[in-house]
Design a protein around this motif. Sequence first.
Motif, short mmCIF file in Angstrom:
data_model
loop_
_atom_site.label_atom_id
_atom_site.label_comp_id
_atom_site.label_asym_id
_atom_site.label_seq_id
_atom_site.Cartn_x
_atom_site.Cartn_y
_atom_site.Cartn_z
N LEU A 1 160.37 89.75 -26.75
CA LEU A 1 161.06 88.47 -26.62
C LEU A 1 160.23 87.34 -27.24
N PRO A 2 160.86 86.25 -27.68
CA PRO A 2 162.30 85.98 -27.60
C PRO A 2 163.14 86.65 -28.68
N GLY A 3 162.52 87.35 -29.61
CA GLY A 3 163.28 88.02 -30.66
C GLY A 3 163.27 87.24 -31.96
N THR A 4 163.49 87.93 -33.03
CA THR A 4 163.36 87.31 -34.36
C THR A 4 164.43 86.25 -34.63
N GLU A 5 165.56 86.32 -33.95
CA GLU A 5 166.64 85.36 -34.19
C GLU A 5 166.73 84.29 -33.11
N ASP A 6 165.86 84.39 -32.12
CA ASP A 6 165.94 83.46 -30.97
C ASP A 6 164.69 82.58 -30.96
N PHE A 7 164.81 81.40 -31.54
CA PHE A 7 163.64 80.53 -31.61
C PHE A 7 163.97 79.06 -31.34
N LYS A 8 165.11 78.82 -30.67
CA LYS A 8 165.45 77.46 -30.30
C LYS A 8 165.60 77.36 -28.78
N ASP A 9 165.04 76.29 -28.23
CA ASP A 9 165.10 76.12 -26.77
C ASP A 9 166.43 75.46 -26.38
N ALA A 10 166.56 75.13 -25.10
CA ALA A 10 167.81 74.58 -24.60
C ALA A 10 168.15 73.24 -25.23
N ASP A 11 167.17 72.55 -25.75
CA ASP A 11 167.41 71.27 -26.41
C ASP A 11 167.65 71.42 -27.91
N GLY A 12 167.67 72.67 -28.39
CA GLY A 12 167.90 72.92 -29.80
C GLY A 12 166.68 72.76 -30.66
N THR A 13 165.49 72.67 -30.06
CA THR A 13 164.25 72.47 -30.81
C THR A 13 163.68 73.81 -31.25
N ASP A 14 163.19 73.88 -32.46
CA ASP A 14 162.57 75.08 -33.00
C ASP A 14 161.19 75.26 -32.35
N VAL A 15 161.05 76.28 -31.51
CA VAL A 15 159.80 76.46 -30.76
C VAL A 15 158.67 76.97 -31.63
N ARG A 16 158.96 77.31 -32.88
CA ARG A 16 157.90 77.81 -33.77
C ARG A 16 157.03 76.68 -34.31
N ASN A 17 157.47 75.44 -34.06
CA ASN A 17 156.79 74.30 -34.67
C ASN A 17 155.93 73.55 -33.65
N TYR A 18 155.23 72.53 -34.12
CA TYR A 18 154.40 71.71 -33.26
C TYR A 18 155.22 70.89 -32.27
N GLY A 19 154.54 70.36 -31.27
CA GLY A 19 155.14 69.35 -30.43
C GLY A 19 155.43 69.77 -29.00
N ASN A 20 156.05 68.84 -28.26
CA ASN A 20 156.48 69.02 -26.87
C ASN A 20 155.31 69.34 -25.95
N LEU A 21 154.48 68.36 -25.73
CA LEU A 21 153.28 68.52 -24.91
C LEU A 21 153.61 68.93 -23.48
N LYS A 22 154.79 68.56 -22.98
CA LYS A 22 155.14 68.87 -21.59
C LYS A 22 155.77 70.24 -21.41
#
Length: 423
Positions: free
Chosen positions: A53-74
């Motif tokens: 998990l999360p799998g090769t096609e699953d890389f966006k969180d509930a807010d639609g943000t690409d989790v592969r990238n920087y950011g979201n300190l919280k």
Amino acid sequence: MSLLDLDHDQRKELAERVRQDYEELKSKDLQLNLTRGKPSSEQLDISQRLLELPGTEDFKDADGTDVRNYGNLKGIRDIREIWSELLGVRYDELIAGDASSLNMMFDLVMYAHTFGTQDSERPWNQEEKVRWICPVPGYDRHFTITEKLGYEMLSVPWLDEGPDMDAVREAVKDPQVKGMWLVPTFANPSGHTVSQDVARQLAEMETAAPDFRIVWDNAYAVHTLTEEFPEVIDIVTLAREAGNPNRFWHMTSTSKITFAGSGVAFLNTSTENIDWYASYAGARGIGPNKINQLAHARFFGDADGVRQVMRKHASLLAPKFNRVLEILEAELGEYDVARWTTPSGGYFISLDVIDGTAARVVELAKGAGIALTEAGSSFPLHKDPNDRNIRLAPTLPPVAELEEAVRGVATCVLLAAVEKLGA
């Protein structure tokens, strides 16, 4: 019959038998380890699907943000929502970080040490002295942090419902007392749990230091050994209602729920504390491992999914704890030379032996090929004033090895006792 009640001849006979048992134990050339509370391989297997998990096609969180990238300190909303429901705390007062809550604890104390908290007159490193309350027996890695910073550690005893509050209230009259360690649920190593009443007292008590902080290390919040899950006290809300909103840094993690070195850590505290933390954590790094957070969110699904995983852990751990308790009772119960806790959750059993013999028990066990945590480890500076406490960690070994190790420990406890009594 208590060992103390035996007459001279009976003690001599017992001593001879115990010494013979110990020589037989040494002849086995054992290599057994009861030192640290690690999950077993069977426990780690419970979370094996995480590796997919999360799998090769699953890389966006509930807010639609690409989790592969920087950011979201919280941390991402997906895992924070699950954990806020699981703990019964406010979502806006919870952030998700990387694998270790211990790392977050270290950072929190270091930020206060270096920069001061938002309630501090000055950084703690500019104080003439910093003192820290340490309920004992307690978690050795907590004490290591305050030891490294040169803080004076004040031991207060654990009682049935939490730390000795008379001792705590007396300590916090000193403005140099800046903090306190506490494992509130299934404490390491005793397995005790802080009651609602004691939690309220901690939230409401007056402290001389306006920047006094309690590290509420809820590492075992859902680590039950039974069918029942403990009540999770919303300590941050209690403190806010008491007029001390910034008092608690409430920590927990998935470290012994999924993979011990690759989990997700959480900090639950006031929004003001979160802003203070983020102001320094944002300089330390750009954001946590959000791919891992998303994988965990997908793995659990929801708060009940976490509870289902914990029931699987309990099915593996409860038989081990039960066997340890059965063997201790069978081997030591009649001699009245030891006391031990009977936890309903957590990772440890606290064993108290005759005063002045804990270090000798550990030495004898080492000589027989059984590794135990160093005597005194559950006390600041590794100094148990009574030399009586030993922490047992039943989780890692297979049951057969665990049984042999605990029987060996019991032999060492008896041998140290008869030596102490001159038999």
